[in-house]
Design a protein around this motif. Sequence first.
Motif, PDB file in Angstrom:
ATOM      1  N   UNK A 162       0.863  -1.061   0.170  1.00  0.00           N
ATOM      2  CA  UNK A 162       0.213  -0.125   0.046  1.00  0.00           C
ATOM      3  C   UNK A 162       0.716   1.242  -0.226  1.00  0.00           C
ATOM      4  N   UNK A 163       0.959   2.068  -1.115  1.00  0.00           N
ATOM      5  CA  UNK A 163       1.723   3.257  -0.989  1.00  0.00           C
ATOM      6  C   UNK A 163       1.367   4.085   0.026  1.00  0.00           C
ATOM      7  N   UNK A 164       2.709   4.724   0.442  1.00  0.00           N
ATOM      8  CA  UNK A 164       2.727   5.816   1.652  1.00  0.00           C
ATOM      9  C   UNK A 164       2.239   5.311   2.959  1.00  0.00           C
ATOM     10  N   UNK A 177       5.052  13.909  -0.330  1.00  0.00           N
ATOM     11  CA  UNK A 177       4.443  15.001   0.018  1.00  0.00           C
ATOM     12  C   UNK A 177       4.787  16.454  -0.524  1.00  0.00           C
ATOM     13  N   UNK A 178       6.162  16.403  -0.483  1.00  0.00           N
ATOM     14  CA  UNK A 178       6.759  17.753  -0.996  1.00  0.00           C
ATOM     15  C   UNK A 178       7.166  17.689  -2.551  1.00  0.00           C
ATOM     16  N   UNK A 188      -0.072  16.486  -6.434  1.00  0.00           N
ATOM     17  CA  UNK A 188      -0.409  16.224  -5.063  1.00  0.00           C
ATOM     18  C   UNK A 188      -1.173  14.817  -5.143  1.00  0.00           C
ATOM     19  N   UNK A 189      -0.638  13.611  -5.684  1.00  0.00           N
ATOM     20  CA  UNK A 189      -1.555  12.542  -5.409  1.00  0.00           C
ATOM     21  C   UNK A 189      -1.189  12.157  -3.837  1.00  0.00           C
ATOM     22  N   UNK A 190      -2.259  11.304  -3.364  1.00  0.00           N
ATOM     23  CA  UNK A 190      -2.428  10.960  -2.185  1.00  0.00           C
ATOM     24  C   UNK A 190      -2.110  11.752  -1.062  1.00  0.00           C
ATOM     25  N   UNK A 191      -2.290  13.083  -1.157  1.00  0.00           N
ATOM     26  CA  UNK A 191      -1.875  13.994  -0.153  1.00  0.00           C
ATOM     27  C   UNK A 191      -2.296  13.843   1.000  1.00  0.00           C
ATOM     28  N   UNK A 192      -3.589  13.478   1.118  1.00  0.00           N
ATOM     29  CA  UNK A 192      -4.637  13.429   2.381  1.00  0.00           C
ATOM     30  C   UNK A 192      -3.911  12.383   3.174  1.00  0.00           C
TER      31      UNK A 192
END
Length: 237
Positions: A162-164, A177-178, A188-192
């Motif tokens: 699972x990424x991140x 994130x940056x 900004x994928x998967x930022x939340x």
Amino acid sequence: MTTPAIDPGAAGRPEPPLPGTQVHDRHPLALALFALTAVSGLIDAVSYLGLGHVFTANMTGNVVVIAFALAGAPGFSVTGSVTSLAAFLLGAGLAGRLVARSAAPRRDRWLRTALLLEVALHGAAAAVVFAWGVTGSVQYAVIALLAVAMGIRNGAVRGLGVPDLTTTVLTLTLTGLAADSRPAGGAAPRQRRRILAVATMLAGAAPGAVLVLHGQTAWALVAGAVLAGATVLLYRE
């Protein structure tokens, strides 16, 4: 030449995706991994602040701590850090062996088994601290129990892909994130998800630190076991 047997129902049946390839942030698996990230923060607060500046979940930090100890920096222990690293590798190796034997689409079912082992090992560590504290050789036993638990969990989570949401380290999460942010020219994928991963780590580490600093190391371990246990009970595939 032997013709392989064909499942008559397989022709039009799509292959189930690997767990983690399309897991949204409210998916039960993602929620479980967020909870485990909080447990990691709590456990590393216990081990670093209460067990001689040793990490039992974050092995990157632990490798650096070993270097500090070898260089003679005060307050760091080669024995404690090497114990943690060896126990973590033992746990991860066990998890890797079991995950490899599982069918890929069903690897998330191994997560439940890994969590049960983690709960048991955290509970055992808490019992040891309640009975004998964390002095002398007992400290190394507690370190080993926690590091084996985290190694097992890391091996299981790694198999999910699972990424991140590795649950123990945030370096790549923060980098993404940056680097993928809109100011950097990204989408900004998967930022939340990335922000929540950082927040849950903080949410676990802060109360863990408070408990250790107030002499409640055993209760901090109980809290980790309870949170991991609640994750097992609430997780639905």
